[in-house]
Write a protein that holds these residues in place. Sequence first.
Motif, PDB file in Angstrom:
ATOM      1  N   CYS A   1       0.809  -1.224   0.000  1.00 37.91           N
ATOM      2  CA  CYS A   1       0.000   0.000   0.000  1.00 37.91           C
ATOM      3  C   CYS A   1       0.840   1.272   0.000  1.00 37.91           C
ATOM      4  O   CYS A   1       0.286   2.374  -0.004  1.00 37.91           O
ATOM      5  CB  CYS A   1      -0.911   0.024   1.225  1.00 37.91           C
ATOM      6  SG  CYS A   1      -2.188  -1.209   1.195  1.00 37.91           S
TER       7      CYS A   1
ATOM      8  N   VAL B   1      -5.690  -4.717  -4.452  1.00 37.76           N
ATOM      9  CA  VAL B   1      -4.339  -4.317  -4.043  1.00 37.76           C
ATOM     10  C   VAL B   1      -3.328  -4.764  -5.088  1.00 37.76           C
ATOM     11  O   VAL B   1      -2.410  -4.024  -5.437  1.00 37.76           O
ATOM     12  CB  VAL B   1      -3.977  -4.860  -2.637  1.00 37.76           C
ATOM     13  CG1 VAL B   1      -2.561  -4.453  -2.263  1.00 37.76           C
ATOM     14  CG2 VAL B   1      -4.954  -4.360  -1.582  1.00 37.76           C
TER      15      VAL B   1
ATOM     16  N   LEU C   1      -6.645   2.070   4.815  1.00 38.47           N
ATOM     17  CA  LEU C   1      -5.289   2.583   5.000  1.00 38.47           C
ATOM     18  C   LEU C   1      -5.004   2.864   6.480  1.00 38.47           C
ATOM     19  O   LEU C   1      -3.881   2.656   6.942  1.00 38.47           O
ATOM     20  CB  LEU C   1      -5.061   3.820   4.131  1.00 38.47           C
ATOM     21  CG  LEU C   1      -5.047   3.535   2.624  1.00 38.47           C
ATOM     22  CD1 LEU C   1      -4.900   4.837   1.830  1.00 38.47           C
ATOM     23  CD2 LEU C   1      -3.951   2.552   2.242  1.00 38.47           C
TER      24      LEU C   1
ATOM     25  N   SER D   1      -0.792  -1.997  -6.770  1.00 39.67           N
ATOM     26  CA  SER D   1       0.561  -2.015  -6.203  1.00 39.67           C
ATOM     27  C   SER D   1       1.582  -2.372  -7.280  1.00 39.67           C
ATOM     28  O   SER D   1       1.583  -3.483  -7.800  1.00 39.67           O
ATOM     29  CB  SER D   1       0.652  -3.039  -5.066  1.00 39.67           C
ATOM     30  OG  SER D   1       1.984  -3.129  -4.614  1.00 39.67           O
TER      31      SER D   1
END
Length: 158
Positions: free
Chosen positions: A24, A114, A69, A118
């Motif tokens: 992240c 993700v 987050l 990423s």
Amino acid sequence: MPYRSLPHASLPSQEVIDLVRQSCSDVPEGSTLLAGSFYRNLFKMVPEMRDMFSDDLGPQQQRMADALLAVVRHLDSPDEIAEYLQQLGAQHHRQLGVLPEHYPHVGRALVRAVSEVSPTWTSSMSSSWVLVYRWITAHMLAGAQEAASASSGHRGAH
């Protein structure tokens, strides 16, 4: 992605947490890029879940991005995060009608999202996200079960 009950869900190792954080690290604070990808994947996998949300997903995406987050950033404070996750699980149960059977779909959509955002994604990160998501799910389900028990007890009191 099977989930575990709270007594059987232990916080993953620091190495696992570090890999999740690394995945992240390129998502800027306040960005809904990850959340947008998550909801696209979720609704593609389980179209009937789309009806649980308002037509304008913008605010929901922002809440999801901020919450996710924040959890990733604060995994070193598991007691605080666990309480927050239980409150979130209760809220999702009451306001959105999220059921235990939805959580595996959410987990798959999250890991896929993700991986899409990423640039440093690895298979180790995928495994790490599964472990962290199981821990997150155990706490959210505990909150949802408490909310369900409270509401069923409240209805019986009338």
